[in-house]
Design a protein around this motif. Structure first.
Motif, mmCIF file in Angstrom:
data_model
loop_
_atom_site.group_PDB
_atom_site.id
_atom_site.type_symbol
_atom_site.label_atom_id
_atom_site.label_comp_id
_atom_site.label_asym_id
_atom_site.label_seq_id
_atom_site.Cartn_x
_atom_site.Cartn_y
_atom_site.Cartn_z
ATOM 1 N N VAL A 70 0.842 -1.204 0.000
ATOM 2 C CA VAL A 70 0.000 0.000 0.000
ATOM 3 C C VAL A 70 0.878 1.256 0.000
ATOM 4 O O VAL A 70 0.598 2.222 -0.715
ATOM 5 C CB VAL A 70 -0.960 -0.015 1.210
ATOM 6 N N TYR A 71 1.947 1.237 0.785
ATOM 7 C CA TYR A 71 2.874 2.375 0.842
ATOM 8 C C TYR A 71 3.485 2.655 -0.533
ATOM 9 O O TYR A 71 3.582 3.812 -0.954
ATOM 10 C CB TYR A 71 3.962 2.092 1.884
ATOM 11 N N GLY A 72 3.895 1.618 -1.244
ATOM 12 C CA GLY A 72 4.440 1.797 -2.588
ATOM 13 C C GLY A 72 3.416 2.391 -3.534
ATOM 14 O O GLY A 72 3.742 3.248 -4.364
ATOM 15 N N GLY A 73 2.176 1.962 -3.418
ATOM 16 C CA GLY A 73 1.116 2.533 -4.246
ATOM 17 C C GLY A 73 0.883 3.999 -3.939
ATOM 18 O O GLY A 73 0.684 4.820 -4.853
ATOM 19 N N ILE A 74 0.926 4.352 -2.667
ATOM 20 C CA ILE A 74 0.752 5.764 -2.293
ATOM 21 C C ILE A 74 1.913 6.603 -2.825
ATOM 22 O O ILE A 74 1.707 7.737 -3.295
ATOM 23 C CB ILE A 74 0.612 5.894 -0.755
ATOM 24 N N LEU A 75 3.133 6.048 -2.756
ATOM 25 C CA LEU A 75 4.278 6.779 -3.316
ATOM 26 C C LEU A 75 4.095 7.034 -4.809
ATOM 27 O O LEU A 75 4.393 8.134 -5.306
ATOM 28 C CB LEU A 75 5.577 6.006 -3.081
ATOM 29 N N LEU A 76 3.604 6.025 -5.528
ATOM 30 C CA LEU A 76 3.376 6.208 -6.968
ATOM 31 C C LEU A 76 2.298 7.251 -7.229
ATOM 32 O O LEU A 76 2.444 8.105 -8.117
ATOM 33 C CB LEU A 76 2.977 4.886 -7.617
ATOM 34 N N LEU A 77 1.215 7.169 -6.476
ATOM 35 C CA LEU A 77 0.103 8.094 -6.704
ATOM 36 C C LEU A 77 0.457 9.531 -6.336
ATOM 37 O O LEU A 77 -0.063 10.480 -6.943
ATOM 38 C CB LEU A 77 -1.125 7.652 -5.912
ATOM 39 N N SER A 78 1.307 9.690 -5.350
ATOM 40 C CA SER A 78 1.642 11.048 -4.913
ATOM 41 C C SER A 78 2.954 11.555 -5.516
ATOM 42 O O SER A 78 3.462 12.590 -5.089
ATOM 43 C CB SER A 78 1.741 11.082 -3.387
ATOM 44 N N SER A 79 3.494 10.870 -6.517
ATOM 45 C CA SER A 79 4.790 11.251 -7.078
ATOM 46 C C SER A 79 4.722 12.570 -7.843
ATOM 47 O O SER A 79 5.708 13.294 -7.914
ATOM 48 C CB SER A 79 5.314 10.153 -7.994
ATOM 49 N N GLY A 80 3.599 12.859 -8.437
ATOM 50 C CA GLY A 80 3.465 14.111 -9.190
ATOM 51 C C GLY A 80 4.388 14.170 -10.401
ATOM 52 O O GLY A 80 4.781 15.247 -10.822
ATOM 53 N N GLY A 81 4.756 13.010 -10.926
ATOM 54 C CA GLY A 81 5.600 12.977 -12.110
ATOM 55 C C GLY A 81 7.092 13.023 -11.814
ATOM 56 O O GLY A 81 7.899 12.991 -12.746
ATOM 57 N N ARG A 82 7.467 13.139 -10.545
ATOM 58 C CA ARG A 82 8.891 13.153 -10.200
ATOM 59 C C ARG A 82 9.467 11.749 -10.366
ATOM 60 O O ARG A 82 8.963 10.781 -9.793
ATOM 61 C CB ARG A 82 9.087 13.637 -8.767
ATOM 62 N N GLN A 83 10.508 11.650 -11.170
ATOM 63 C CA GLN A 83 11.070 10.339 -11.509
ATOM 64 C C GLN A 83 11.646 9.609 -10.294
ATOM 65 O O GLN A 83 11.560 8.388 -10.217
ATOM 66 C CB GLN A 83 12.141 10.493 -12.596
#
Length: 117
Positions: free
Chosen positions: A66-79
């Motif tokens: 779940v944490y990894g998914g949240i990181l992806l969703l909140s990345s805002g396009g930052r690589q």
């Protein structure tokens, strides 16, 4: 006045005095009746403990997923955030696979040990 004669009271049948555990003194105790885990053979108890620990580790792996998914969703396009989220997801999937494999192995070994008993 007539003297009151004490009538003999019926004596109760002698019964063994209970011990602190509630069993008659001199009696035997069945461990399955007093065991808090319900099982008395060592392989089953060890297997249940290992399964419980694997369940807790599985919950941690699910949290990481779940944490990894949240990181992806909140990345805002930052690589860097996208890469970090993908890495967490990949390692969480690997962790879940290892946990499932170890759970199957523990179940197999414990069933083999208890089948011969």
């Amino acid at each position: 006045t007539p003297a009151l004669a004490a009538s003999p009271s019926p004596s109760p049948s002698p019964s063994p005095s209970p011990s602190p555990t509630g069993t008659p003194s001199g009696g035997t105790v069945n461990l399955a009746d007093v065991s808090p885990v319900g099982e008395t053979d060592v392989p089953t108890i060890i297997g249940n403990v290992i399964k419980a620990v694997l369940g807790i580790i599985g919950a941690v792996a699910l949290f990481m997923f779940v944490y990894g998914g949240i990181l992806l969703l909140s990345s805002g396009g930052r690589q860097d955030q996208i890469k970090k989220g993908k890495d967490v997801l990949i390692w969480a999937i690997i962790g879940i696979a290892v946990i499932l494999a170890s759970y199957a192995l523990v179940s197999f070994v414990i069933s083999g040990l208890t089948a011969g008993a």
